[in-house]
Scaffold this motif. Structure first.
Motif, PDB file in Angstrom:
ATOM      1  N   ALA A 130     -71.536 -11.158 -29.033  1.00  0.00           N
ATOM      2  CA  ALA A 130     -70.080 -11.663 -28.967  1.00  0.00           C
ATOM      3  C   ALA A 130     -69.581 -12.811 -28.833  1.00  0.00           C
ATOM      4  O   ALA A 130     -68.919 -13.487 -29.410  1.00  0.00           O
ATOM      5  CB  ALA A 130     -69.148 -10.527 -28.106  1.00  0.00           C
ATOM      6  N   PRO A 131     -70.139 -13.511 -27.727  1.00  0.00           N
ATOM      7  CA  PRO A 131     -69.745 -14.726 -27.511  1.00  0.00           C
ATOM      8  C   PRO A 131     -70.398 -15.955 -28.346  1.00  0.00           C
ATOM      9  O   PRO A 131     -69.867 -16.859 -28.742  1.00  0.00           O
ATOM     10  CB  PRO A 131     -70.332 -14.978 -26.023  1.00  0.00           C
ATOM     11  N   ALA A 132     -71.536 -15.501 -28.928  1.00  0.00           N
ATOM     12  CA  ALA A 132     -72.412 -16.554 -29.834  1.00  0.00           C
ATOM     13  C   ALA A 132     -71.546 -16.364 -31.156  1.00  0.00           C
ATOM     14  O   ALA A 132     -71.385 -17.450 -31.881  1.00  0.00           O
ATOM     15  CB  ALA A 132     -73.794 -15.849 -29.923  1.00  0.00           C
ATOM     16  N   VAL A 133     -71.233 -15.313 -31.599  1.00  0.00           N
ATOM     17  CA  VAL A 133     -70.407 -15.144 -32.679  1.00  0.00           C
ATOM     18  C   VAL A 133     -69.153 -15.998 -32.865  1.00  0.00           C
ATOM     19  O   VAL A 133     -68.901 -16.787 -33.652  1.00  0.00           O
ATOM     20  CB  VAL A 133     -70.258 -13.931 -33.261  1.00  0.00           C
ATOM     21  N   ALA A 134     -68.338 -15.788 -31.719  1.00  0.00           N
ATOM     22  CA  ALA A 134     -67.187 -16.619 -31.459  1.00  0.00           C
ATOM     23  C   ALA A 134     -67.108 -18.153 -31.466  1.00  0.00           C
ATOM     24  O   ALA A 134     -66.431 -18.920 -32.413  1.00  0.00           O
ATOM     25  CB  ALA A 134     -66.381 -16.017 -30.445  1.00  0.00           C
ATOM     26  N   ILE A 186     -60.003 -21.805 -35.705  1.00  0.00           N
ATOM     27  CA  ILE A 186     -60.855 -22.506 -35.000  1.00  0.00           C
ATOM     28  C   ILE A 186     -60.236 -22.323 -33.488  1.00  0.00           C
ATOM     29  O   ILE A 186     -60.952 -22.121 -32.652  1.00  0.00           O
ATOM     30  CB  ILE A 186     -60.930 -23.998 -35.312  1.00  0.00           C
ATOM     31  N   ALA A 187     -58.973 -22.355 -33.472  1.00  0.00           N
ATOM     32  CA  ALA A 187     -58.226 -22.220 -32.059  1.00  0.00           C
ATOM     33  C   ALA A 187     -58.538 -20.834 -31.835  1.00  0.00           C
ATOM     34  O   ALA A 187     -58.489 -20.499 -30.594  1.00  0.00           O
ATOM     35  CB  ALA A 187     -56.663 -22.440 -32.325  1.00  0.00           C
ATOM     36  N   PHE A 188     -58.198 -19.819 -32.695  1.00  0.00           N
ATOM     37  CA  PHE A 188     -58.437 -18.499 -32.614  1.00  0.00           C
ATOM     38  C   PHE A 188     -59.846 -18.220 -31.725  1.00  0.00           C
ATOM     39  O   PHE A 188     -60.261 -17.499 -30.838  1.00  0.00           O
ATOM     40  CB  PHE A 188     -58.178 -17.504 -33.468  1.00  0.00           C
ATOM     41  N   GLN A 189     -60.873 -18.802 -32.504  1.00  0.00           N
ATOM     42  CA  GLN A 189     -62.115 -18.477 -31.996  1.00  0.00           C
ATOM     43  C   GLN A 189     -62.591 -19.145 -30.625  1.00  0.00           C
ATOM     44  O   GLN A 189     -63.264 -18.557 -30.019  1.00  0.00           O
ATOM     45  CB  GLN A 189     -63.227 -18.945 -33.080  1.00  0.00           C
TER      46      GLN A 189
END
Length: 291
Positions: A130-134, A186-189
């Protein structure tokens, strides 16, 4: 850089098709895709070590994600049209495919499942991804912002202009101000990455953190498509939106199940019911279930 006027003010958009490192020219999009993979891999390793799950089997899952993601991204344009005579061949799709992020994510998910099945690995790995993909998505979208059509025309004050040479960009040719749709993503991720780090000790069941991220991204992506430059195909919806609709329904059912079973009680600040609290699902614990 293209410059134009909107409401009496000037805004610019930068298009950089390639980056130069000394005498070496590297396509901008490919550079940021590669950088995104490296950053995501580092974050994955750090998260796996934090959870005590950094082992050979988890690396096999990463390999499956990379292979599946590459295949899904490359072949995502193969079934673009319902009339298959209009679609490219598999070889053409592989060599000149659209490199869709949604196709890449779908392929990566399938790749992880296949890799784990091949080695008989049954522990959940979604929360490690999850954190890696974001953060990987945030980095990769910088390449999209610098090379692709920004979005649909807009009169909003932050609309940007791009060079008329940008492929498949009528708004660029017309000199219109357009939504900076990739900056929205980009802001969302980045926000999702921060939210995942905050929530990872507050979700009681392994795998649910990834489910929450996927659900949030699916909703965001469906909505941001209204600002993207993608072609609409039916009922003013784009192909990615039609691809997302069944996925949104499945994720909604999955989240409903998690909510009813109390998986998100700590996240929501509610006391966990006994049925959940006594199962031994502690933050960071990896269950013996297939992701």
């Amino acid at each position: 850089m293209g410059i134009g006027n909107v409401g009496g003010r000037r805004y610019g958009g930068v298009v950089i098709p390639e980056l130069r490192f000394g005498g070496l020219a590297v396509p901008t999009h490919d550079f940021f895709v590669g950088l995104a993979v490296v950053v995501a891999a580092v974050v994955f390793v750090l998260e796996a070590r934090r959870r005590g799950a950094f082992r050979e089997e988890s690396l096999v899952a990463v390999a499956g994600a990379l292979v599946g993601g590459a295949i899904g991204m490359r072949l995502s344009g193969w079934a673009e049209h319902l009339d298959f005579s209009l679609n490219p061949s598999l070889l053409e799709a592989w060599m000149f495919g659209s490199r869709s992020i949604l196709g890449g994510l779908t392929g990566a998910y399938a790749g992880v499942l296949i890799a784990k099945r091949l080695i008989g690995y049954r522990e959940r790995t979604g929360d490690l991804f999850a954190p890696a993909v974001a953060i990987g998505m945030a980095v990769g979208r910088v390449g999209c912002f610098l090379t692709e059509a920004p979005g649909r025309p807009t009169s909003l004050p932050w609309g940007i202009h791009a060079s008329a040479t940008v492929p498949e960009c009528p708004g660029c040719l017309a000199g219109q101000a357009m939504h900076p749709s990739f900056l929205y993503e980009i802001a969302f991720q980045l926000a999702a990455f921060a939210a995942v780090l905050w929530a990872r000790s507050r979700v009681s069941r392994p795998g649910e953190l990834f489910t929450l991220y996927v659900g949030a991204y699916a909703v965001f992506r469906f909505l941001v498509e209204f600002t993207r430059a993608n072609e609409t195909v039916w009922l003013d919806l784009t192909r990615p939106q039609w691809f997302l609709i069944p996925g949104l329904l499945l994720v909604a059912l999955r989240l409903r199940k998690g909510y009813r079973n109390g998986y998100y009680d700590r996240l929501l600040g509610r006391p966990a019911p006994v049925s959940v609290a006594t199962r031994g699902y502690l933050p960071g614990h990896i269950s013996e279930e297939t992701a």
